[in-house]
Design an enzyme around this catalytic site. Structure first.
Site, PDB file in Angstrom:
ATOM      1  N   HIS A  22     -20.244  48.475   6.197  1.00  0.00           N
ATOM      2  CA  HIS A  22     -20.644  49.826   6.325  1.00  0.00           C
ATOM      3  C   HIS A  22     -22.229  50.173   6.958  1.00  0.00           C
ATOM      4  O   HIS A  22     -22.848  50.803   6.405  1.00  0.00           O
ATOM      5  CB  HIS A  22     -20.438  50.929   5.317  1.00  0.00           C
ATOM      6  N   HIS A  78      -8.763  55.926  -2.524  1.00  0.00           N
ATOM      7  CA  HIS A  78     -10.095  56.144  -1.881  1.00  0.00           C
ATOM      8  C   HIS A  78     -10.236  56.476  -0.450  1.00  0.00           C
ATOM      9  O   HIS A  78      -9.282  55.464   0.317  1.00  0.00           O
ATOM     10  CB  HIS A  78     -11.086  55.258  -2.440  1.00  0.00           C
ATOM     11  N   GLU A  80     -12.680  56.163   2.011  1.00  0.00           N
ATOM     12  CA  GLU A  80     -13.522  55.405   2.844  1.00  0.00           C
ATOM     13  C   GLU A  80     -12.658  54.532   3.803  1.00  0.00           C
ATOM     14  O   GLU A  80     -11.725  54.076   3.242  1.00  0.00           O
ATOM     15  CB  GLU A  80     -14.563  54.886   2.013  1.00  0.00           C
ATOM     16  N   ASP A  82     -12.878  51.596   4.886  1.00  0.00           N
ATOM     17  CA  ASP A  82     -12.362  50.238   4.495  1.00  0.00           C
ATOM     18  C   ASP A  82     -10.939  50.304   3.704  1.00  0.00           C
ATOM     19  O   ASP A  82     -10.526  49.155   3.606  1.00  0.00           O
ATOM     20  CB  ASP A  82     -13.632  49.354   3.694  1.00  0.00           C
ATOM     21  N   HIS A 144     -16.173  55.524  -5.687  1.00  0.00           N
ATOM     22  CA  HIS A 144     -17.682  55.579  -5.299  1.00  0.00           C
ATOM     23  C   HIS A 144     -18.035  56.847  -4.305  1.00  0.00           C
ATOM     24  O   HIS A 144     -19.008  57.321  -4.437  1.00  0.00           O
ATOM     25  CB  HIS A 144     -17.795  54.255  -4.233  1.00  0.00           C
ATOM     26  N   ASP A 163     -13.134  50.681  -5.601  1.00  0.00           N
ATOM     27  CA  ASP A 163     -14.460  50.254  -5.415  1.00  0.00           C
ATOM     28  C   ASP A 163     -15.171  49.745  -6.821  1.00  0.00           C
ATOM     29  O   ASP A 163     -16.007  48.810  -6.928  1.00  0.00           O
ATOM     30  CB  ASP A 163     -15.537  51.281  -4.896  1.00  0.00           C
ATOM     31  N   TYR A 191     -22.701  43.799  -5.418  1.00  0.00           N
ATOM     32  CA  TYR A 191     -22.103  44.831  -4.989  1.00  0.00           C
ATOM     33  C   TYR A 191     -22.421  46.054  -5.582  1.00  0.00           C
ATOM     34  O   TYR A 191     -22.591  47.130  -5.267  1.00  0.00           O
ATOM     35  CB  TYR A 191     -20.656  44.646  -5.390  1.00  0.00           C
ATOM     36  N   HIS A 224     -11.832  45.099  -3.813  1.00  0.00           N
ATOM     37  CA  HIS A 224     -12.939  44.208  -3.014  1.00  0.00           C
ATOM     38  C   HIS A 224     -13.182  42.981  -3.933  1.00  0.00           C
ATOM     39  O   HIS A 224     -13.426  43.295  -5.039  1.00  0.00           O
ATOM     40  CB  HIS A 224     -14.147  44.666  -2.627  1.00  0.00           C
TER      41      HIS A 224
HETATM   42 FE1  FEO Z   1     -16.097  53.391  -0.803  1.00  0.00          FE
HETATM   43 FE2  FEO Z   1     -14.742  49.857  -0.427  1.00  0.00          FE
HETATM   44  O1  FEO Z   1     -15.405  51.784  -0.084  1.00  0.00           O
END
Ligand code: FEO
Length: 392
Positions: A22, A78, A80, A82, A144, A163, A191, A224
């Site tokens: 990002h 989420h 975002e 990704d 997040h 996240d 992270y 992740h």
């Molecule tokens: Fe807040 Fe893995 O995106």
């Protein structure tokens, strides 16, 4: 096929080559994964989709278990990209599915993408029944983004945490305990430092809310990196430490130097702090990525920042780094500003002011004209000793 537990599979993808997650601040030297989980029940459910560009691999992983047309529920934890980037494609492939997310996810998803699907808005405590399993939703705003939520499967004791509790590490391993401990610990801390540090107060509150729900959790499956399986309380405890801005007796020296004088000062400060039994680490900001520095500074009691003066101001890389560091909203930190100058100064004062502007208590400053002489090196040592005293 990657099985987490009975009827729960990891079907996400591995991004071996990503090096700038990002934007350019989070350099991901170890790559990343975009996780998705499939619960193969009477009404199969998919939890999260993946980054755009990985659709083919994603579908292949799902097809090892079921045909995507058979998926009945798609949970979007989420917004975002990704985690949502492949949604336009997946909405067409999972043509018989219902989609779920928070109200804020719905709002953002409709703005990001051209979608012909309805998002069923859910909130904390809402459940869906899959047959043998139920899924319960838990809103976790700011873990997040404001739209974020987690999904809990009581029958399998899995918390799909998105996240939260993630790590950027590309691996074919399913579980965190299959990876060398130092590597996974660093990935989790890095992270947190780079993605979640500024949000610590809200994250602490949400973790405590979840703990009060007394959910039995054998697996924490983030979006992740690998799944936490053994001692899930360890990573929860680590989060609770980080969210409190807990610090160690450690100083991180970050500097930028034009002709080497500021580096000489940095070395003298490290020497003096070491004499006082303080762990000190120094980094040239022009040679170290911000993500690594955030990882080092997350638990450092002292931020020691140095720069040569150029045109009466600090240098550009260090200025950029301080801007980045301010965004992390660090608390309970001490500071020291230092640097060399030529015909006129300016950088040290500017650094001290910048540190103070985001709550760092600047204990001492040290400057040197051209190249530090004995008196100026002594001033660096004295500044370091003053900092060490305050760190006690
Ligand atoms: Fe807040 Fe893995 O995106």
């Amino acid at each position: 096929m990657k099985q987490i537990t009975s009827s729960v599979y990891s079907v996400g993808v591995i991004d071996w080559n990503i090096r700038n997650f990002h934007g350019n601040t989070f350099i991901t030297k170890n790559g990343a994964t975009y996780n998705s989980y499939l619960i193969n029940d009477k009404e199969p459910a998919l939890i999260d989709v993946v980054h755009k560009g990985f659709e083919e691999e994603f579908i292949k992983n799902i097809r090892e278990i079921i045909e995507p047309e058979k998926i009945v529920h798609v949970i979007l934890n989420h917004l975002e990209p990704d985690h949502s980037g492949s949604i336009e494609y997946m909405a067409k492939v999972c043509k018989n599915a219902k989609f779920y997310g928070t109200a804020k996810l719905k709002e953002g998803l409709e703005k990001y993408y051209n979608l012909d699907i309805q998002i069923n808005v859910v909130k904390t405590g809402d459940k869906i029944n899959l047959g043998d399993n139920t899924l319960t939703f838990v809103e976790v705003p700011m873990v997040h983004w404001p739209d974020s939520m987690m999904t809990y499967c009581a029958e399998k004791k899995v918390l799909f945490s998105n996240d939260g509790f993630g790590q950027h590490i590309a691996t074919t391993k399913i579980f965190a305990d299959e990876i060398e401990q130092g590597l996974i610990d660093k990935a989790a801390k890095k992270y947190y430092a780079n993605i979640l540090w500024p949000l610590g107060t809200m994250i602490e509150r949400k973790i405590n809310d979840i703990l009060k729900m007394n959910l039995a959790v054998d697996y924490i499956a983030p979006s992740h990196g690998p799944v936490w399986r053994k001692n899930v309380n360890d990573i929860i405890e680590k989060y609770l430490t980080w969210t409190k801005n807990s610090v160690a007796n450690k100083a991180v020296i970050v500097y930028e130097t034009m002709w080497g004088s500021t580096e000489i000062m940095a070395r003298e400060i490290v020497r003096a702090l070491s004499e006082k039994n303080i762990e000190a680490k120094m980094f040239d900001v022009a040679k170290t990525d911000f993500a690594e520095l955030a990882y080092e500074m997350l638990d450092a009691k002292a931020f020691v920042i140095g720069s040569s003066t150029h045109d009466n101001e600090m240098l550009a890389y260090i200025a950029g780094f301080l801007h980045f560091l301010k965004g992390m909203k660090p608390k309970n930190r001490l500071g020291l500003a230092f640097g060399s100058y030529g015909w006129a100064g300016g950088a040290v004062k500017e650094i001290a002011e910048k540190l103070s502007s985001f709550g760092v208590e600047v204990v001492a400053q040290a400057g040197a004209k051209f190249k530090p002489n004995e008196a100026e090196l002594k001033a660096c040592r004295d500044a370091a000793f003053a900092l060490a005293e305050k760190m006690k």
